[in-house]
Design a protein around this motif. Structure first.
Motif, PDB file in Angstrom:
ATOM      1  N   GLU A  49      53.707 -30.454 -11.517  1.00 33.79           N
ATOM      2  CA  GLU A  49      54.021 -31.391 -12.265  1.00 33.79           C
ATOM      3  C   GLU A  49      55.518 -30.699 -13.666  1.00 33.79           C
ATOM      4  OE1 GLU A  49      52.107 -34.886 -14.857  1.00 33.79           O
ATOM      5  OE2 GLU A  49      50.640 -32.676 -14.564  1.00 33.79           O
ATOM      6  N   ASN A  50      54.824 -29.727 -13.349  1.00 32.39           N
ATOM      7  CA  ASN A  50      55.534 -28.847 -14.493  1.00 32.39           C
ATOM      8  C   ASN A  50      57.087 -27.787 -14.047  1.00 32.39           C
ATOM      9  OD1 ASN A  50      53.856 -28.888 -16.426  1.00 32.39           O
ATOM     10  ND2 ASN A  50      52.585 -26.892 -16.494  1.00 32.39           N
ATOM     11  N   ALA A  51      56.962 -28.104 -12.493  1.00 33.97           N
ATOM     12  CA  ALA A  51      57.855 -27.567 -11.973  1.00 33.97           C
ATOM     13  C   ALA A  51      59.216 -28.936 -11.544  1.00 33.97           C
ATOM     14  CB  ALA A  51      57.449 -26.820 -10.721  1.00 33.97           C
ATOM     15  N   MET A  52      58.541 -29.656 -11.366  1.00 29.53           N
ATOM     16  CA  MET A  52      58.491 -31.688 -11.369  1.00 29.53           C
ATOM     17  C   MET A  52      59.707 -31.823 -12.036  1.00 29.53           C
ATOM     18  SD  MET A  52      56.161 -32.521  -9.302  1.00 29.53           S
ATOM     19  CE  MET A  52      56.793 -35.147  -9.403  1.00 29.53           C
ATOM     20  N   MET A  53      58.809 -31.747 -13.155  1.00 23.41           N
ATOM     21  CA  MET A  53      59.456 -31.946 -14.957  1.00 23.41           C
ATOM     22  C   MET A  53      60.786 -30.633 -15.066  1.00 23.41           C
ATOM     23  SD  MET A  53      56.497 -33.683 -17.423  1.00 23.41           S
ATOM     24  CE  MET A  53      55.911 -32.031 -16.279  1.00 23.41           C
ATOM     25  N   ARG A  54      60.272 -29.702 -14.761  1.00 23.37           N
ATOM     26  CA  ARG A  54      61.545 -28.826 -15.228  1.00 23.37           C
ATOM     27  C   ARG A  54      62.780 -29.386 -14.057  1.00 23.37           C
ATOM     28  NH1 ARG A  54      61.282 -21.869 -14.715  1.00 23.37           N
ATOM     29  NH2 ARG A  54      63.028 -21.825 -15.597  1.00 23.37           N
ATOM     30  N   ALA A  55      62.222 -29.366 -12.770  1.00 20.38           N
ATOM     31  CA  ALA A  55      63.783 -29.532 -12.112  1.00 20.38           C
ATOM     32  C   ALA A  55      64.151 -30.875 -12.712  1.00 20.38           C
ATOM     33  CB  ALA A  55      62.790 -30.301 -10.719  1.00 20.38           C
ATOM     34  N   MET A  60      69.515 -33.154 -14.576  1.00 16.77           N
ATOM     35  CA  MET A  60      69.895 -34.191 -15.588  1.00 16.77           C
ATOM     36  C   MET A  60      70.699 -33.482 -16.402  1.00 16.77           C
ATOM     37  SD  MET A  60      66.662 -36.137 -16.516  1.00 16.77           S
ATOM     38  CE  MET A  60      67.715 -37.101 -18.073  1.00 16.77           C
ATOM     39  N   GLU A  61      70.849 -32.025 -16.845  1.00 16.47           N
ATOM     40  CA  GLU A  61      72.098 -31.189 -17.790  1.00 16.47           C
ATOM     41  C   GLU A  61      72.787 -30.897 -16.522  1.00 16.47           C
ATOM     42  OE1 GLU A  61      71.701 -26.750 -19.781  1.00 16.47           O
ATOM     43  OE2 GLU A  61      69.821 -27.516 -18.981  1.00 16.47           O
ATOM     44  N   LYS A  62      73.197 -31.029 -15.729  1.00 21.32           N
ATOM     45  CA  LYS A  62      74.426 -30.602 -15.109  1.00 21.32           C
ATOM     46  C   LYS A  62      74.633 -31.806 -14.661  1.00 21.32           C
ATOM     47  CE  LYS A  62      71.547 -26.380 -11.862  1.00 21.32           C
ATOM     48  NZ  LYS A  62      71.260 -26.118 -10.800  1.00 21.32           N
ATOM     49  N   ALA A  63      74.082 -32.814 -14.500  1.00 20.07           N
ATOM     50  CA  ALA A  63      74.733 -34.220 -14.660  1.00 20.07           C
ATOM     51  C   ALA A  63      75.839 -34.373 -16.001  1.00 20.07           C
ATOM     52  CB  ALA A  63      74.006 -35.689 -14.707  1.00 20.07           C
ATOM     53  N   ILE A  64      75.072 -34.154 -17.046  1.00 21.84           N
ATOM     54  CA  ILE A  64      75.973 -34.728 -17.806  1.00 21.84           C
ATOM     55  C   ILE A  64      76.609 -33.720 -18.928  1.00 21.84           C
ATOM     56  CG2 ILE A  64      75.080 -33.621 -20.632  1.00 21.84           C
ATOM     57  CD1 ILE A  64      72.128 -35.427 -20.127  1.00 21.84           C
ATOM     58  N   LEU A  65      76.608 -32.304 -18.053  1.00 18.21           N
ATOM     59  CA  LEU A  65      77.677 -31.660 -18.031  1.00 18.21           C
ATOM     60  C   LEU A  65      78.700 -31.637 -18.176  1.00 18.21           C
ATOM     61  CD1 LEU A  65      75.623 -28.027 -18.895  1.00 18.21           C
ATOM     62  CD2 LEU A  65      76.409 -29.761 -20.702  1.00 18.21           C
ATOM     63  N   SER A  66      78.757 -31.954 -16.421  1.00 19.83           N
ATOM     64  CA  SER A  66      79.891 -32.480 -15.041  1.00 19.83           C
ATOM     65  C   SER A  66      80.255 -33.518 -15.384  1.00 19.83           C
ATOM     66  CB  SER A  66      79.328 -32.349 -13.576  1.00 19.83           C
ATOM     67  OG  SER A  66      78.592 -33.784 -13.259  1.00 19.83           O
ATOM     68  N   TYR A  67      79.428 -34.757 -15.853  1.00 21.44           N
ATOM     69  CA  TYR A  67      80.471 -35.619 -16.905  1.00 21.44           C
ATOM     70  C   TYR A  67      81.885 -36.150 -17.305  1.00 21.44           C
ATOM     71  CZ  TYR A  67      80.836 -40.913 -17.324  1.00 21.44           C
ATOM     72  OH  TYR A  67      81.151 -42.324 -17.520  1.00 21.44           O
ATOM     73  N   PRO A  68      81.967 -35.418 -17.993  1.00 24.13           N
ATOM     74  CA  PRO A  68      83.321 -35.188 -18.654  1.00 24.13           C
ATOM     75  C   PRO A  68      84.848 -34.890 -17.514  1.00 24.13           C
ATOM     76  CG  PRO A  68      82.428 -34.275 -20.752  1.00 24.13           C
ATOM     77  CD  PRO A  68      81.260 -34.126 -18.548  1.00 24.13           C
ATOM     78  N   GLU A  69      84.148 -33.946 -17.010  1.00 24.90           N
ATOM     79  CA  GLU A  69      85.379 -33.270 -16.237  1.00 24.90           C
ATOM     80  C   GLU A  69      85.640 -34.165 -14.431  1.00 24.90           C
ATOM     81  OE1 GLU A  69      82.440 -29.988 -15.488  1.00 24.90           O
ATOM     82  OE2 GLU A  69      83.984 -30.258 -17.143  1.00 24.90           O
ATOM     83  N   THR A  70      84.608 -35.326 -14.458  1.00 27.56           N
ATOM     84  CA  THR A  70      84.656 -35.684 -13.126  1.00 27.56           C
ATOM     85  C   THR A  70      84.990 -37.471 -12.855  1.00 27.56           C
ATOM     86  OG1 THR A  70      82.491 -34.321 -12.590  1.00 27.56           O
ATOM     87  CG2 THR A  70      82.864 -35.250 -11.213  1.00 27.56           C
ATOM     88  N   LYS A  71      85.130 -37.252 -11.689  1.00 26.93           N
ATOM     89  CA  LYS A  71      85.692 -38.946 -12.047  1.00 26.93           C
ATOM     90  C   LYS A  71      84.122 -39.966 -11.963  1.00 26.93           C
ATOM     91  CE  LYS A  71      90.213 -38.701  -9.121  1.00 26.93           C
ATOM     92  NZ  LYS A  71      90.575 -38.844  -8.144  1.00 26.93           N
TER      93      LYS A  71
END
Length: 83
Positions: A49-55, A60-71
């Motif tokens: 359960e903890n690993a799922m939430m961490r994953a 989500m963090e990777k998606a948010i960080l890549s949003y400004p530079e990706t179409k």
């Protein structure tokens, strides 16, 4: 609630767990491999359960960080649960 959105986990050698899979077939890798050997099921299920939430936080963090530079069209297809 996290368990409801999971169809299975990926077991590897020694019954370690490396990822979770949604009913739609989407695979989210765990940040770290979860070792289950020599642990009671109650213990490692809590760790799952903890690993799922961490994953989920990690992707989500990777998606948010890549949003400004990706179409947007590419971003939606590149990241989990965006389609």
């Amino acid at each position: 609630k996290v368990f409801e959105a999971m169809a299975s986990v990926t077991f590897v050698q020694n019954n370690d767990i490396t990822a979770m899979k949604s009913p739609e077939g989407e695979v989210i890798p765990f940040v770290e491999t979860l070792v289950t050997s020599e642990k009671n099921v109650e213990v490692w299920m809590c760790e799952v359960e903890n690993a799922m939430m961490r994953a989920v936080r990690d992707v989500m963090e990777k998606a948010i960080l890549s949003y400004p530079e990706t179409k947007r069209e590419d971003w939606v297809l590149d990241h989990a649960a965006q389609t």
